[in-house]
Design a protein around this motif. Structure first.
Motif, PDB file in Angstrom:
ATOM      1  N   SER A 439       0.714  -1.410  -0.176  1.00 50.45           N
ATOM      2  CA  SER A 439      -0.044  -0.138  -0.118  1.00 50.45           C
ATOM      3  C   SER A 439       0.788   1.032  -0.160  1.00 50.45           C
ATOM      4  CB  SER A 439      -0.851   0.084   1.410  1.00 50.45           C
ATOM      5  OG  SER A 439      -1.863  -1.169   1.141  1.00 50.45           O
ATOM      6  N   ALA A 440       1.895   1.299   0.590  1.00 50.28           N
ATOM      7  CA  ALA A 440       2.640   1.924   1.456  1.00 50.28           C
ATOM      8  C   ALA A 440       3.168   2.514   0.085  1.00 50.28           C
ATOM      9  CB  ALA A 440       3.450   2.107   2.309  1.00 50.28           C
ATOM     10  N   VAL A 441       3.977   1.899  -1.197  1.00 52.61           N
ATOM     11  CA  VAL A 441       4.263   1.711  -2.439  1.00 52.61           C
ATOM     12  C   VAL A 441       3.187   2.352  -2.975  1.00 52.61           C
ATOM     13  CG1 VAL A 441       5.022   1.330  -4.414  1.00 52.61           C
ATOM     14  CG2 VAL A 441       6.360   0.134  -1.999  1.00 52.61           C
ATOM     15  N   SER A 442       2.202   1.906  -3.508  1.00 51.04           N
ATOM     16  CA  SER A 442       1.531   3.134  -4.124  1.00 51.04           C
ATOM     17  C   SER A 442       0.398   4.214  -4.210  1.00 51.04           C
ATOM     18  CB  SER A 442       0.006   1.750  -4.350  1.00 51.04           C
ATOM     19  OG  SER A 442       0.576   1.446  -5.040  1.00 51.04           O
ATOM     20  N   LEU A 443       0.890   4.213  -2.213  1.00 53.28           N
ATOM     21  CA  LEU A 443       0.508   5.856  -1.719  1.00 53.28           C
ATOM     22  C   LEU A 443       0.988   7.301  -1.899  1.00 53.28           C
ATOM     23  CD1 LEU A 443      -1.034   4.195   1.471  1.00 53.28           C
ATOM     24  CD2 LEU A 443      -2.256   5.369   0.010  1.00 53.28           C
ATOM     25  N   PHE A 444       2.772   7.103  -1.568  1.00 49.18           N
ATOM     26  CA  PHE A 444       3.430   7.982  -1.719  1.00 49.18           C
ATOM     27  C   PHE A 444       3.761   8.698  -3.479  1.00 49.18           C
ATOM     28  CE2 PHE A 444       2.447   5.985   2.288  1.00 49.18           C
ATOM     29  CZ  PHE A 444       2.462   7.097   2.876  1.00 49.18           C
ATOM     30  N   PRO A 445       4.088   9.987  -2.845  1.00 50.54           N
ATOM     31  CA  PRO A 445       4.807   9.970  -4.421  1.00 50.54           C
ATOM     32  C   PRO A 445       6.237   9.315  -4.450  1.00 50.54           C
ATOM     33  CG  PRO A 445       4.509  11.547  -2.904  1.00 50.54           C
ATOM     34  CD  PRO A 445       3.963  10.764  -2.586  1.00 50.54           C
ATOM     35  N   THR A 446       6.470   9.516  -5.547  1.00 50.98           N
ATOM     36  CA  THR A 446       8.532   8.540  -6.238  1.00 50.98           C
ATOM     37  C   THR A 446       9.235   9.299  -4.884  1.00 50.98           C
ATOM     38  OG1 THR A 446       7.323   8.741  -8.217  1.00 50.98           O
ATOM     39  CG2 THR A 446       9.931   8.629  -7.627  1.00 50.98           C
ATOM     40  N   HIS A 447       9.363  10.584  -4.576  1.00 51.88           N
ATOM     41  CA  HIS A 447      10.743  11.427  -4.443  1.00 51.88           C
ATOM     42  C   HIS A 447      10.659  11.299  -3.036  1.00 51.88           C
ATOM     43  CE1 HIS A 447       7.261  14.503  -3.503  1.00 51.88           C
ATOM     44  NE2 HIS A 447       7.520  15.485  -3.611  1.00 51.88           N
ATOM     45  N   VAL A 448       9.610  10.923  -1.841  1.00 56.76           N
ATOM     46  CA  VAL A 448       9.342  10.869  -0.766  1.00 56.76           C
ATOM     47  C   VAL A 448       9.013   8.928  -0.618  1.00 56.76           C
ATOM     48  CG1 VAL A 448       8.657  13.060   0.356  1.00 56.76           C
ATOM     49  CG2 VAL A 448       7.105  11.696  -0.344  1.00 56.76           C
ATOM     50  N   LYS A 449       8.657   7.967  -1.695  1.00 52.31           N
ATOM     51  CA  LYS A 449       8.836   7.208  -1.335  1.00 52.31           C
ATOM     52  C   LYS A 449       9.178   5.984  -0.269  1.00 52.31           C
ATOM     53  CE  LYS A 449       6.347   5.437  -4.824  1.00 52.31           C
ATOM     54  NZ  LYS A 449       5.517   5.157  -5.618  1.00 52.31           N
ATOM     55  N   GLY A 450      10.482   6.128  -0.707  1.00 50.04           N
ATOM     56  CA  GLY A 450      11.660   5.683  -0.613  1.00 50.04           C
ATOM     57  C   GLY A 450      11.766   5.937   1.537  1.00 50.04           C
ATOM     58  N   MET A 451      12.313   7.033   1.633  1.00 50.44           N
ATOM     59  CA  MET A 451      11.428   7.774   2.600  1.00 50.44           C
ATOM     60  C   MET A 451      10.390   7.358   4.153  1.00 50.44           C
ATOM     61  SD  MET A 451      12.941   9.465   5.770  1.00 50.44           S
ATOM     62  CE  MET A 451      14.331  10.202   4.192  1.00 50.44           C
ATOM     63  N   ALA A 452       9.237   6.656   2.995  1.00 55.82           N
ATOM     64  CA  ALA A 452       7.924   6.562   3.463  1.00 55.82           C
ATOM     65  C   ALA A 452       7.892   5.224   3.969  1.00 55.82           C
ATOM     66  CB  ALA A 452       6.758   7.115   2.521  1.00 55.82           C
ATOM     67  N   THR A 453       8.271   4.458   3.302  1.00 55.97           N
ATOM     68  CA  THR A 453       8.541   2.893   3.169  1.00 55.97           C
ATOM     69  C   THR A 453       9.551   2.645   4.536  1.00 55.97           C
ATOM     70  OG1 THR A 453       9.938   2.286   1.515  1.00 55.97           O
ATOM     71  CG2 THR A 453       7.960   2.062   1.428  1.00 55.97           C
ATOM     72  N   SER A 454      10.684   3.054   4.835  1.00 59.67           N
ATOM     73  CA  SER A 454      11.183   3.061   5.469  1.00 59.67           C
ATOM     74  C   SER A 454      11.619   3.511   7.208  1.00 59.67           C
ATOM     75  CB  SER A 454      12.822   3.880   5.535  1.00 59.67           C
ATOM     76  OG  SER A 454      13.613   3.508   3.988  1.00 59.67           O
ATOM     77  N   LEU A 455      10.185   4.728   7.123  1.00 56.50           N
ATOM     78  CA  LEU A 455       9.865   5.133   8.497  1.00 56.50           C
ATOM     79  C   LEU A 455       9.084   4.041   8.797  1.00 56.50           C
ATOM     80  CD1 LEU A 455      10.375   9.322   8.214  1.00 56.50           C
ATOM     81  CD2 LEU A 455      11.658   7.146   9.181  1.00 56.50           C
ATOM     82  N   ILE A 456       8.061   3.853   8.203  1.00 57.17           N
ATOM     83  CA  ILE A 456       6.930   3.420   8.797  1.00 57.17           C
ATOM     84  C   ILE A 456       7.067   1.443   8.780  1.00 57.17           C
ATOM     85  CG2 ILE A 456       5.388   2.068   7.906  1.00 57.17           C
ATOM     86  CD1 ILE A 456       4.880   3.434   5.771  1.00 57.17           C
ATOM     87  N   ASN A 457       8.375   1.034   8.161  1.00 58.91           N
ATOM     88  CA  ASN A 457       9.351   0.036   9.139  1.00 58.91           C
ATOM     89  C   ASN A 457       9.703   0.316   9.962  1.00 58.91           C
ATOM     90  OD1 ASN A 457       8.817  -2.780   6.864  1.00 58.91           O
ATOM     91  ND2 ASN A 457       8.677  -0.915   5.739  1.00 58.91           N
TER      92      ASN A 457
END
Length: 501
Positions: A439-457
Motif C-alpha cells: 500500500s505504501a508504494v502506491s500511496l506516496f509520491p516517488t521522491h518520498v516513497k523510499g523515506m515513507a517505506t523506511s520510516l513505516i518499517n
C-alpha cells in the motif's frame, strides 16, 4: 550476414507528439520476464534481511558458552539488530530517495556481508553486540527499500501481487536459516586459530547465512536503476531506456516500444542542492510531505498498522518453536490452552540459567522450518488473491482473521487447534506487513516513497524490539488480558485501513 534494419511503425510520428505518464509507459512496457527477475532479486533482498534476524537465535543458543554470555546478555544481543534497523531507517530512506534504490541496496547488502563475516570472529558480549548492531543498521535498507524498488517496476494492478511473491522469500529465509543451522550444528569440529580463539561450527553460520545477500549484491550490477526514480531526478532519457529494455525483454526485440517521451511527475522538485545547507533542505524536502495532507493521514495509518503487525509477528515468532514443542507434547489428555503453555514456558525459563548448555532440541529446528513453509504458502495464496483484489480489502480481512484467531486461542484446548491458531495469528500478521508495504508504494509520491517505506518499517521494527522484550512478562502477569488487547488492536488496524484510498 548483412545487418537487418527495422523500419519504425507508420504511426511512430504520431506517437512522438504525445508524452506518456509513467504509469502509461509502464503499462505499455508489458508484464513478463523482466518483472519476474526483479521480483526474485527483491525477494532475495528480503531473505537476506530475514537471514540476519533468524541466524542469531541459533548462534546464541549454540555459542553463548564460548562467548561467556549470561541470559540478560543473550537477550540484549538478540534484540540489538532490531535497534540497528530502527535507528538507520531514516538514513537509508533519505539515501534511497536521493541516490537511487539500486545503489542503496547494493551498498547495504555488501556492508551486511562484511558485518556478518566479522561477527563470526566475535570474542565476547561487546564485540558481538556492536557487530550485530552494525549488521542491523545495514540490513535495514534491504528490508524496506526492496519493496520500493520492485513496486516501481510494476503497474498498480500487479504491484501488490509481485510484492507478495517477493515476500515468500522472507519465509524461505526462515527455512534456509533453520536448515543450514540444523546441518552445521550437527557437527562438533574445532579449529584452533590462536591460543585463546577457537573457530567452531556456530561461527560458520554467520557466513553461510550471509552468502545469499552477497550474491544478490553482485547480481544487482546487471540490474537497472528504478526508472521512476530516474524520472524524478529529471533523467527522463535514462528512464526511457530502462523501460525500452523492459519492453524488449517482455515482448521480444523485434517489436517497437510505443513510448518516446515521459511526462515529469507532478510535484517533484528537480533542484540539486549542495553543501550542508543543501543536505538539511533535502532532508526536509524528503520528510515534510509526509507531515502534510493527505499523506499525513496515510502515513499515520500505515505506521499504526505496521506497529501492530510487527509487534505480534516478531514477538510471537520468537516464542514459536518453544510454544509448538510444549503444545504438541501435551499428553495430559485434557488439552492445553495457549495461556497455560506460555505461562508454563515462562515459569521454566530460568531453571537452567546457572548451567551452560549448548544443546538445541531437534524439534526447535523442525517447527521453525514448518513455520517457514506455512509462511511461504500464505504468501503464495496472498499473491494469487492480490492479482484480482486490491490490497485494501485484503488487509481489512487479513487483520480481522488474525484478531479472531487471538480470541479463539482463549477457548480452544485441542493441542493441534492451538498450534494452528498460533500459526494463523503469526502468519496473517506477517502478511499484514507485506500488505502495508504494498500500500505504501502506491500511496506516496516517488521522491518520498523510499523515506515513507523506511520510516513505516522503522516504527514496526521498534515495536518488535519492544514487544519481544516484554511479552514474557505480560503473559506471566495477565495472559488472557494480553491476548484480548492484542486482538482488539488487530481489529482496530482492520478498521483504520478503511480510511485509506
Amino acid at each position: 550476414m548483412a545487418a537487418i534494419t527495422l523500419e519504425p511503425p507508420p504511426h511512430a510520428i504520431e506517437l512522438k507528439k504525445r508524452a506518456h505518464s509513467y504509469e502509461e509507459a509502464l503499462e505499455l512496457a508489458g508484464f513478463g520476464p523482466a518483472q519476474y527477475v526483479l521480483t526474485f532479486l527483491s525477494g532475495c533482498c528480503l531473505m537476506a534481511a530475514m537471514n540476519e534476524s533468524i541466524v542469531i537465535s541459533f548462534v546464541l543458543s549454540a555459542g553463548h558458552c564460548d562467548l561467556g554470555l549470561d541470559a540478560r546478555q543473550v537477550g540484549m544481543i538478540g534484540g540489538v539488530i532490531f535497534l540497528g534497523i530502527m535507528l538507520s531507517s531514516f538514513f537509508w530512506g533519505y539515501q534511497a530517495d536521493t541516490r537511487g534504490r539500486k545503489t542503496v541496496l547494493q551498498c547495504a547488502l555488501f556492508a551486511t556481508t562484511a558485518c556478518s563475516v566479522a561477527s563470526s570472529f566475535a570474542t565476547g558480549f561487546t564485540s558481538m553486540a556492536v557487530l550485530r548492531f552494525a549488521a542491523g543498521m545495514c540490513v535495514s535498507a534491504s528490508s524496506a527499500i526492496a519493496y520500493t524498488y520492485l513496486g516501481e517496476f510494476c503497474t498498480g494492478q500487479r504491484r501488490g501481487q509481485m510484492v507478495a511473491y517477493a515476500s515468500m522469500m522472507i519465509s524461505f529465509g526462515i527455512v534456509y536459516g533453520a536448515s543450514i543451522s540444523w546441518w552445521i550444528l550437527s557437527y562438533d569440529w574445532r579449529v584452533q586459530l590462536t591460543d585463546s580463539f577457537v573457530y567452531r561450527p556456530w561461527r560458520l553460520l554467520f557466513i553461510l547465512c550471509t552468502i545469499p545477500g552477497f550474491l544478490v549484491g553482485v547480481a544487482f550490477y546487471c540490474m537497472p536503476e528504478s526508472p521512476k526514480f530516474l524520472l524524478s531526478q529529471n533523467r527522463s532519457t535514462e528512464a526511457l531506456q530502462v523501460l525500452t529494455k523492459m519492453y524488449q525483454l517482455n515482448n521480444g526485440r523485434e517489436k517497437y516500444y510505443e513510448v518516446y517521451e515521459l511526462t515529469p511527475e507532478v510535484g517533484v522538485s528537480m533542484t540539486t542542492k549542495k553543501g550542508w545547507d543543501g543536505v538539511r533542505q533535502s532532508l526536509k524536502d524528503q520528510t515534510a510531505p509526509l507531515l502534510e495532507r493527505p499523506y499525513l493521514c496515510y502515513f499515520a495509518i500505515c505506521c499504526t498498522n505496521c506497529i501492530i503487525s510487527f509487534a505480534i509477528y516478531g514477538g510471537f515468532c520468537l516464542w514459536f518453536p518453544q510454544i509448538m514443542n510444549q503444545v504438541l507434547s501435551d499428553t495430559s489428555g485434557k488439552g492445553t490452552v495457549a495461556c497455560k503453555v506460555l505461562q508454563g514456558n515462562k515459569s521454566g525459563q530460568n531453571q537452567n540459567d546457572t548451567q551452560c548448555s549448548e544443546t538445541i532440541q531437534q524439534e526447535t529446528f523442525y517447527y521453525t522450518i514448518v513455520l517457514g513453509f506455512i509462511g511461504m504458502f500464505c504468501s503464495l495464496v496472498l499473491s494469487l488473491v492480490l492479482r484480482r483484489v486490491s490490497s485494501k480489502p485484503v488487509m481489512i480481512f487479513n487483520m480481522a482473521i488474525a484478531g479472531t484467531a487471538g480470541i479463539l486461542l482463549q477457548f480452544v484446548t485441542n493441542s493441534y487447534a492451538v498450534a494452528v491458531l498460533f500459526s494463523v495469528e503469526i502468519m496473517f500478521c506477517a502478511m499484514g506487513v507485506t500488505l502495508i508495504n504494498a500500500s505504501a508504494v502506491s500511496l506516496f509520491p516517488t521522491h518520498v516513497k523510499g523515506m515513507a517505506t523506511s520510516l513505516i518499517n522503522m516504527t514496526g521494527r521498534f515495536s518488535t524490539f519492544l514487544f519481544s522484550s516484554v511479552v514474557g512478562m505480560l503473559m506471566a502477569q495477565s495472559c488472557h488480558l494480553t491476548f484480548y488487547v492484542l486482538s482488539g488492536l488487530l481489529f482496530m488496524s482492520s478498521a483504520l485501513t478503511l480510511l485509506l484510498p
